[in-house]
Structure formats: structure tokens, C-alpha cells
Design an enzyme around this catalytic site. Structure first.
Site, PDB file in Angstrom:
ATOM      1  N   GLU A 268       0.839  -1.198   0.000  1.00  0.00           N
ATOM      2  CA  GLU A 268       0.000   0.000   0.000  1.00  0.00           C
ATOM      3  C   GLU A 268       0.878   1.254   0.000  1.00  0.00           C
ATOM      4  O   GLU A 268       1.769   1.377   0.848  1.00  0.00           O
ATOM      5  CB  GLU A 268      -0.907  -0.012   1.245  1.00  0.00           C
ATOM      6  CG  GLU A 268      -1.875  -1.190   1.250  1.00  0.00           C
ATOM      7  CD  GLU A 268      -2.363  -1.556   2.658  1.00  0.00           C
ATOM      8  OE1 GLU A 268      -2.179  -0.756   3.601  1.00  0.00           O
ATOM      9  OE2 GLU A 268      -2.926  -2.661   2.805  1.00  0.00           O
TER      10      GLU A 268
ATOM     11  N   SER B 160      -5.595  -4.122   1.149  1.00  0.00           N
ATOM     12  CA  SER B 160      -6.026  -5.467   1.504  1.00  0.00           C
ATOM     13  C   SER B 160      -4.791  -6.294   1.812  1.00  0.00           C
ATOM     14  O   SER B 160      -4.110  -6.770   0.909  1.00  0.00           O
ATOM     15  CB  SER B 160      -6.811  -6.099   0.341  1.00  0.00           C
ATOM     16  OG  SER B 160      -7.011  -7.477   0.596  1.00  0.00           O
ATOM     17  N   GLU B 161      -4.488  -6.440   3.088  1.00  0.00           N
ATOM     18  CA  GLU B 161      -3.308  -7.214   3.473  1.00  0.00           C
ATOM     19  C   GLU B 161      -3.482  -8.668   3.057  1.00  0.00           C
ATOM     20  O   GLU B 161      -2.522  -9.333   2.659  1.00  0.00           O
ATOM     21  CB  GLU B 161      -3.068  -7.099   4.987  1.00  0.00           C
ATOM     22  CG  GLU B 161      -2.638  -5.707   5.441  1.00  0.00           C
ATOM     23  CD  GLU B 161      -3.763  -4.690   5.453  1.00  0.00           C
ATOM     24  OE1 GLU B 161      -4.948  -5.110   5.463  1.00  0.00           O
ATOM     25  OE2 GLU B 161      -3.489  -3.476   5.449  1.00  0.00           O
TER      26      GLU B 161
ATOM     27  N   PHE C 289       1.943  -1.359   8.433  1.00  0.00           N
ATOM     28  CA  PHE C 289       2.281  -1.463   9.858  1.00  0.00           C
ATOM     29  C   PHE C 289       2.070  -2.918  10.267  1.00  0.00           C
ATOM     30  O   PHE C 289       1.093  -3.535   9.815  1.00  0.00           O
ATOM     31  CB  PHE C 289       1.376  -0.568  10.711  1.00  0.00           C
ATOM     32  CG  PHE C 289       1.693   0.900  10.611  1.00  0.00           C
ATOM     33  CD1 PHE C 289       2.569   1.511  11.515  1.00  0.00           C
ATOM     34  CD2 PHE C 289       1.137   1.678   9.613  1.00  0.00           C
ATOM     35  CE1 PHE C 289       2.869   2.865  11.417  1.00  0.00           C
ATOM     36  CE2 PHE C 289       1.439   3.029   9.507  1.00  0.00           C
ATOM     37  CZ  PHE C 289       2.307   3.635  10.408  1.00  0.00           C
ATOM     38  N   ALA C 290       2.923  -3.418  11.141  1.00  0.00           N
ATOM     39  CA  ALA C 290       2.759  -4.804  11.595  1.00  0.00           C
ATOM     40  C   ALA C 290       1.378  -5.000  12.213  1.00  0.00           C
ATOM     41  O   ALA C 290       0.807  -6.085  12.142  1.00  0.00           O
ATOM     42  CB  ALA C 290       3.848  -5.169  12.606  1.00  0.00           C
ATOM     43  N   ASP C 291       0.848  -3.929  12.780  1.00  0.00           N
ATOM     44  CA  ASP C 291      -0.492  -3.985  13.389  1.00  0.00           C
ATOM     45  C   ASP C 291      -1.579  -4.307  12.355  1.00  0.00           C
ATOM     46  O   ASP C 291      -2.679  -4.693  12.723  1.00  0.00           O
ATOM     47  CB  ASP C 291      -0.818  -2.637  14.025  1.00  0.00           C
ATOM     48  CG  ASP C 291       0.344  -2.073  14.826  1.00  0.00           C
ATOM     49  OD1 ASP C 291       0.198  -1.954  16.051  1.00  0.00           O
ATOM     50  OD2 ASP C 291       1.392  -1.761  14.228  1.00  0.00           O
TER      51      ASP C 291
ATOM     52  N   ILE D 194      -1.271  -6.545   9.899  1.00  0.00           N
ATOM     53  CA  ILE D 194      -0.944  -7.776   9.187  1.00  0.00           C
ATOM     54  C   ILE D 194      -2.021  -8.859   9.339  1.00  0.00           C
ATOM     55  O   ILE D 194      -2.101  -9.777   8.546  1.00  0.00           O
ATOM     56  CB  ILE D 194       0.443  -8.304   9.662  1.00  0.00           C
ATOM     57  CG1 ILE D 194       1.117  -9.128   8.554  1.00  0.00           C
ATOM     58  CG2 ILE D 194       0.333  -9.099  10.950  1.00  0.00           C
ATOM     59  CD1 ILE D 194       2.605  -9.343   8.778  1.00  0.00           C
TER      60      ILE D 194
ATOM     61  N   HIS E 188      -0.484   1.181  15.977  1.00  0.00           N
ATOM     62  CA  HIS E 188       0.705   1.451  15.153  1.00  0.00           C
ATOM     63  C   HIS E 188       1.984   1.184  15.936  1.00  0.00           C
ATOM     64  O   HIS E 188       3.009   1.800  15.684  1.00  0.00           O
ATOM     65  CB  HIS E 188       0.721   2.907  14.665  1.00  0.00           C
ATOM     66  CG  HIS E 188      -0.442   3.266  13.801  1.00  0.00           C
ATOM     67  ND1 HIS E 188      -1.700   3.485  14.307  1.00  0.00           N
ATOM     68  CD2 HIS E 188      -0.546   3.434  12.465  1.00  0.00           C
ATOM     69  CE1 HIS E 188      -2.528   3.785  13.322  1.00  0.00           C
ATOM     70  NE2 HIS E 188      -1.859   3.754  12.190  1.00  0.00           N
TER      71      HIS E 188
END
Lengths: 413, 333
Positions: free
Chosen positions: B24, B54-55, B78-80, B82, B124
Site C-alpha cells: 500500500e 487489503s493485506e 504497519f505490523a499492526d 498484518i 501502530h
């Protein structure tokens, strides 16, 4: 007092449960030949009539009619019949072996043979197939030896999956058939990625994927549709609407007020609803969508209207949730019988030849089974080395897995 | 560190026509952290792709591309974020090689910024390494400096196994010792900030001793390597600090050899404590170093709460929390 409008929670109910008379009045049907066949570069919005109607080629007199008739040579039709029959004979035999306790689990595609066989025959060998667990016809068309499939079902010493997968979760890299997951719909957006890569590399191979109508409720369906539309990926997105997702009917997946194919134009993707029990119609629609993809026209969402004639799997008992006689009353008939009658009407087939073919395939399946069981079954004969469970987790085995393999060896003495 | 990561992708896009970068905002714009800045201009929009939000779609399409011979580097912003792609990572990416007995595999690298300290609040700031460490079939990497970041990212892209590549975002613009009130330090002032041009790799699965010592072994990764070093320094301890670098497969040997020598061990990570990866390290140390241990193994981590916006520095396991834990590990006999 006047009726007051108020909110309500609607819980879909199938038209019939066990003990009721089967009722398919909810199915929107159209006669064969009723749908026009537009140019393959038609806009997605213009496919809405195709997505809400029904493409059929074989009529009630077993004639091929209308603009979707793919005009296949009789030899091709006979080959299609052979692949469908082989699929059915194989399925029936494997079902019996499961009942005898020789394999742990099986899933038949009875009644849905045309969906896989006609599609695989309409595509090219280099096109990549991302199947669900009810597409065994691909293997018949692409020529994987039955012994290999049986060894997978047996988890024996020749199992292509090395004992790691449930029966029927085949794969075949050389035959361009992707590994079956078991988790639903995951292959749907993966096929889109494969197709994107083909376009990035400038190749004209297309990808095709199949999910059930029930599985179309997963988020993966939405992601796949969006990516397919955004990048105009050369991909065929198939929903096999066999009316039942284990015990929940297609209304529970969103089929009560719209067709599944109609979701296509909503996403900006061409949609076609096809009679999934009509070999000629499935072949024609697949060919149309593949040509569209190869000519840069982007993805197509295809709904195959069919019926799951068997249980979901050998662990399922459909008499607990649907009428026993539903399949007999299914209005789109049996795909094998319909192609057979068409060939007979053409003068290219006969009951005698049919009986002879069934016998031949029966013997082929029987001989393959005897061969496969030489490599072991669940309970007897040679077994895979349990050491194998530690391989292929990573390309190279890391230290902790080497240690665990050693520990298992000690444990086994 | 941003430039180092950018350089790693630049090098690989240049060397291997199969490498594609997707995510993204990563194309035209160059990424919200500027990590992919300039790559689309240089390699074109077929190699550096902006994606829909859309992860799930990013991970799934990367798998499909990899199966078709490409080597995708996917960014999760962001890993958040995933988790919508979690099923595709766990059930598909991690197990494809296994379930197909090696016939199919997907060399996908998933880069994602993790960790707090940037006023990111609970959506985040997360450090989800443990929930990937628990999955069989994916490698998990977290660098702590630009040199390692570039070398590990190139190694990850070249690796035929899938790699989750966690980037501590507080380290993007400089080392951080845990004190938010001190003026920011640039990477140019740190030895790990020196990044060679061109291609080189740092091996996956190798921990690194970043400071040798004899009194105690501090095991950390990501941002906490710098916090741990500073805390040890402030106490005047002769501490050995080890940067784990690769969480899976873990270099247990380097960790255990050190603890066998020092007899004391403190494990530091930013992620929550309960079920955190520190527990796995602790159990491994205990199994291999029990008879050399002179004190219970200590653990410093984020509290077992979501990462709160207003109490960021009370949440963050800073130097004081590390120092207190070090004192406890040192005083036990």
C-alpha cells in the site's frame, strides 16, 4: 391497529428438509440457447444479463443449440465423456475403499464432473489451475496416473504428499495443478497473483480457480475480486454453486436475492452463470473467458449451477439435513447422462459402447488400485519413514528440527 | 536504516528480474516511511506495484506470484495491520512447501514496520514476532541497525523460504537508547550505520554479540538492543549484549554459549511479556545452561496491555526497567 414497520432478522431456510418434497422452484432457469454470446471484449457491466441468466447449450432433446454451442468434434465429446466417466468410476471405487477402512477419508464430486472436465479441456496445458477439493476431473484430463492419486489417498510409500495431507489434497507441479489447501478460498486470490505474474512476465498463460458457493463468503473472495479487477488479471474465477455447503444451502452464502455470478459486474468483473451439468456450456464459457483473458480483457467470474449429488465427504450424512430424493428431482439432470444422450443423438455413441467403456474404466481403476496398494495402505504393507515429517518445513533443515528428528528416532528405538 | 532497506530492494530489483515489490502506498508515493522512495520511477510500475488496501490480497497475490516464478517483496504498512493476511501467512505461505512435499514453494518476503516509540497508539506500535515464531515454516527476522537491515533483507529476498521481516520503526532514523527526551542521534554516529553500496548479505539464523562481557548476558533484538546496551553501561556492568537478529530459526548456540560462561541472563523485548518470545528463549537457556546459572533468568518486556497512546513511555521497556531487572539478576546468588 395498523401493521407497524420494524426491523427484522431474516434467517434463510432451504425450501426442503428431510421428509419434505424436494423443491427447486427457487432456481432461475432459462432454456438452452436463450443467452446471446457477446464478443469476448464486452464490458463487464454488459454481462449482467449473462450473470443473472443461464447459459445452456444442450436442450431437452439432447441437441446442441444457440450461439454458445462450442461445435466440438465428436472425438472431443467422446474424450470428455471418458474423462467424466473415469472421474465417476474412480470416485465410486474410492468411496467404497473408505467404507472398507482402507483409506481414512474421501470426497466425491458426483454430479459435478462436467465442471472440472469441460473446463480443463477448454484450457491449455500451460494454464495454471488452482482447485478446490472437488476438482478431481482435472487430473483425469491432464493425465496423472490413477496410481499416483491412489497412493496419495493411501498415504503410502509413494504418496506425493509424503503423508502430510488429508486424502484428496493432491498437487501436480508438472501438470500445472496447484496444491489443495483444505482451508477454503485461500487459492482464489492466489490464482489472481499467479495471473498477475503471467502478465508481468508478458506470457499469455491464464490462471483459473474454483471455490464453492459457500466459500465465496470468505474475505479471500473479496480480495481476489478486487485484485483481479484492479490489475485486470488474466484469470478465470469459478464459483461452483452445488447448492449445499455441508448442511447450509446456497441461501446462506448470499444466493437468495441474487446470483453469485452477478457479483462480477458489481466489482467491474465480467460475470457468466452457466449450467454446470452441461458439458458443452461449461466448455464454451470457459473458452470464452480464457480468450477474453488472453486478449487483455481481464477476469471473468463464472458461476456453475450444479448439484452436490453425494455427501460433502465420507464424514458427512446428508440425510440429516436435506430430502433424500433431491438429486432425482434436480432440474439440470446428470452431466454424464446428458453428454452421453447428446452423443447418441448425434449418432456418435451407443448404449453398447457406453457399457463397454464403463467396463474398461472399471478395470483400469481396479488394476490401478491393486498396483497402488502394493506400496502400502493405512493398515498394512510398507510405511513411510516418520523422519519425513521433518523435511520440507524449510528448504534446509534447521538445527532444532534436526534435534527433534533425532529425539523421535530415539523414542521409536 | 530507511536508506539501507531502500538500497537492499534497489540492489535486488536490479540484479534479479523476478523481484517485485508490492504494498500500500509503496509505488508512486514511495511508502509512508519513504522506504521504497524512487523504486517505481527506476523499475517501473510492473515491478513496484501499488496495491489495494487489503493485506489478505497482498499476501495471497504475492504467494501466487512466487508460485509463478517471481520473488515478491511485500510491504505491510504497519505490523499492526498484518492480521487480515494472517491466514494466508500461516495456512498457506508457511506450509506450501511442506504440504506439496517440496513441489511448490513461495519465496515471499514480507516487510513490516513494528514497535512503538513514535506516538502510534495501540494500532501502530505492536511487536507481533511471537505469533509468527510459533508458526512452522516461516523465518522471522528483526534487524537492529542499517548494516544488518540491508544485509538481512537481501538474504531474505534470496532465501527460498518465506521470511517475515520486522523493521523496528523507532530505529528508522537513528539508534534509540530508550530516552525520548535526549536529542535524536543519527545513524551516521553509529558503527552499524555504515552501509556499503551494492550487494552483500548478513546470514539469517545467526545472532551477533554486539558487546562482549563476563558478568551477565543480555539477550535482545530490535530497538531493545540499544536500550539494553545503554542500561548496562549506566550500571557500569561488564555485560555481554547479544542481538538475536533472527528469531526463527533461532541461533540458540550463540545464546547458550554466552550464558554458560556468564552464568546470568536477562532477556529484553518490547513485545508483551506473557507468551512472548522471551519465554521461548528463557526455556531454551534453562534447558541448556541450568547447571551454570547463578541466578533466575530475568525478562523485561512491554506490559501485558495494549500499547497506550498517552502512556507510551510508561509502557515502553526503557533503561530504568532494564536496569532494575539487571540489578535483580546480578544480586541473586
Amino acid at each position: 391497529m395498523a401493521n407497524r414497520l420494524r426491523t427484522r432478522l431474516h434467517v434463510p431456510h432451504p425450501p426442503a428438509r428431510p421428509g419434505d418434497r424436494a423443491d427447486f422452484s427457487y432456481l432461475k432457469l432459462q432454456p438452452a440457447g436463450a443467452q446471446p454470446r457477446p464478443d469476448v471484449k464486452v464490458s463487464p457491466q454488459a454481462t449482467l444479463p449473462l450473470a443473472t441468466g443461464l447459459v445452456r447449450v444442450l436442450d431437452d432433446e439432447h441437441r446442441a443449440v444457440g450461439p454458445w454451442d462450442p461445435r466440438l468434434d465428436p472425438e472431443v465429446l467422446q474424450m470428455g465423456l471418458r474423462h467424466m466417466l473415469l472421474t465417476r468410476v474412480f470416485d465410486e471405487r474410492m468411496q467404497r475403499t473408505q467404507r472398507q477402512g482402507r483409506i481414512s477419508f474421501y470426497m466425491r464430486c458426483h454430479g459435478e464432473e462436467a465442471v472440472s472436465v469441460a473446463a480443463a479441456m477448454a484450457l491449455r496445458p500451460a494454464d495454471m489451475l488452482f482447485p478446490s477439493y472437488r476438482n478431481q476431473g482435472f487430473y483425469m484430463v491432464r493425465g496423472r496416473p490413477l496410481v499416483d492419486l491412489m497412493c496419495q489417498l493411501l498415504s503410502n510409500t509413494r504418496d506425493m504428499c509424503k503423508g502430510r495431507q488429508l486424502p484428496v489434497m493432491y498437487h501436480w507441479r508438472q501438470g500445472n495443478i496447484f496444491s489443495i489447501s483444505g482451508n477454503l478460498t485461500t487459492q482464489f486470490p492466489q490464482a489472481v497473483g499467479w495471473a498477475m505474474a503471467a502478465a508481468i512476465k508478458g506470457e499469455d498463460h491464464v490462471a483459473a480457480t474454483w471455490i464453492g458457493e459457500g466459500a465465496s463468503a470468505e474475505g479471500d473472495f473479496h480480495a481476489g475480486m478486487v485484485f483481479a479487477e484492479v490489475y485486470q488479471a488474466p484469470v478465470l474465477l469459478n464459483i461452483v454453486n452445488n447448492q449445499w455447503a455441508i448442511s447450509t444451502f446456497q441461501g446462506f452464502a448470499g444466493g437468495e436475492r441474487s446470483t453469485f455470478a452477478a457479483r462480477g459486474p458489481g466489482y467491474g468483473v465480467a460475470g457468466v452463470r452457466v449450467d454446470g451439468n452441461d458439458f458443452l456450456a461449461v466448455h464454451a464459457v470457459t473458452q470464452w473467458a480464457a480468450e477474453r483473458a488472453r486478449k487483455g480483457g481481464g477476469p471473468t467470474l463464472i458461476e456453475h449451477v450444479t448439484y452436490r449429488a453425494s455427501a460433502h465427504s465420507t464424514s458427512d450424512d446428508p440425510s440429516r439435513y436435506r430430502p433424500k430424493d433431491e438429486y432425482e428431482r434436480w432440474p439440470l439432470g446428470d452431466p454424464v447422462e446428458r453428454l452421453k444422450q447428446h452423443l447418441i443423438a448425434l449418432g456418435e455413441w451407443s448404449e453398447e459402447r457406453h457399457a463397454k467403456l464403463v467396463k474398461e474404466l472399471d478395470e483400469q481403476v481396479g488394476a490401478s488400485w491393486r498396483e497402488a496398494t502394493k506400496f502400502g495402505t493405512l493398515n498394512e504393507g510398507p510405511r513411510l519413514e516418520p523422519d519425513l515429517m521433518f523435511e520440507d518445513v524449510f528448504k534446509e533443515m534447521p538445527a532444532h528440527l534436526v534435534r527433534q528428528r533425532e529425539q523421535l528416532r530415539t523414542e521409536r528405538g | 536504516m530507511i536508506q539501507a532497506l531502500n538500497s537492499a530492494m534497489d540492489v535486488m530489483l536490479g540484479r534479479d528480474p523476478g523481484v517485485v515489490v508490492l504494498g500500500e502506498d509503496i509505488g508512486y508515493f514511495g511508502g509512508v516511511f519513504r522506504t521504497t522512495d524512487g523504486l517505481q520511477r527506476k523499475y517501473g510500475e510492473h515491478r513496484v506495484l501499488d496495491t489495494p488496501i487489503s493485506e489478505l490480497g497482498i499476501v495471497a497475490s504475492a504467494i501466487g506470484m512466487a508460485v509463478n516464478g517471481l520473488r515478491p517483496v511485500a510491504e505491510i504498512q504497519f505490523a499492526d495491520y498484518i492480521y487480515p493476511g494472517y491466514d494466508q501467512i500461516v495456512s498457506e505461505l508457511a506450509r506450501l512447501r511442506y504440504r506439496s512435499a517440496g513441489e511448490f514453494y513461495a519465496p515471499v518476503t514480507i516487510r513490516t514496520p513494528c514497535g512503538g516509540g513514535i506516538r502510534g497508539g495501540q494500532t501502530h506500535s505492536q511487536s507481533p514476532e511471537a505469533i509468527f515464531a510459533h508458526i512452522c515454516g516461516i523465518k522471522v527476522v528483526m534487524p537492529s541497525n542499517p548494516y544488518d537491515a540491508k544485509g538481512l533483507l537481501i538474504a531474505a529476498i534470496e532465501d527460498d523460504d518465506p521470511v517475515i521481516f520486522l523493521e523496528p520503526k523507532r530505529l528508522y532514523n537513528g539508534p534509540f537508547d530508550g530516552d525520548p527526551d535526549k536529542p535524536a542521534v543519527p545513524w551516521s554516529a553509529h558503527p552499524g550505520g555504515e552501509v556499503p553500496d551494492g550487494h552483500y548479505t548478513v546470514p539469517i539464523s545467526k545472532a551477533q554479540v554486539v558487546r562482549t562481557g563476563n558478568d551477565v548476558t543480555i539477550i535482545a533484538y530490535g530497538t531493545m538492543v540499544h536500550v539494553a546496551e545503554a542500561a548496562a553501561r549506566s550500571l557500569g556492568l561488564d555485560a555481554e549484549v547479544i542481538d538475536v537478529r533472527t528469531i526463527v530459526p533461532l541461533d540458540a548456540q550463540t545464546l547458550c554459549e554466552s550464558v554458560q560462561r556468564t552464568g546470568r541472563c536477562l532477556i529484553v523485548h518490547e513485545a508483551t511479556r506473557f507468551g512472548g518470545f522471551g519465554a521461548e528463549i528463557s526455556a531454551t537457556i534453562q534447558e541448556h545452561c541450568f547447571w551454570q546459572l547463578q541466578a533466575p533468568i530475568g525478562r523485561v518486556a512491554g506490559w501485558d496491555t495494549p500499547y497506550p497512546h498517552a502512556f507510551e513511555w510508561e509502557y515502553f521497556p526503557g533503561q530504568k526497567r532494564v536496569a532494575m531487572a539487571l540489578e535483580a539478576v546480578m544480586s541473586a546468588s
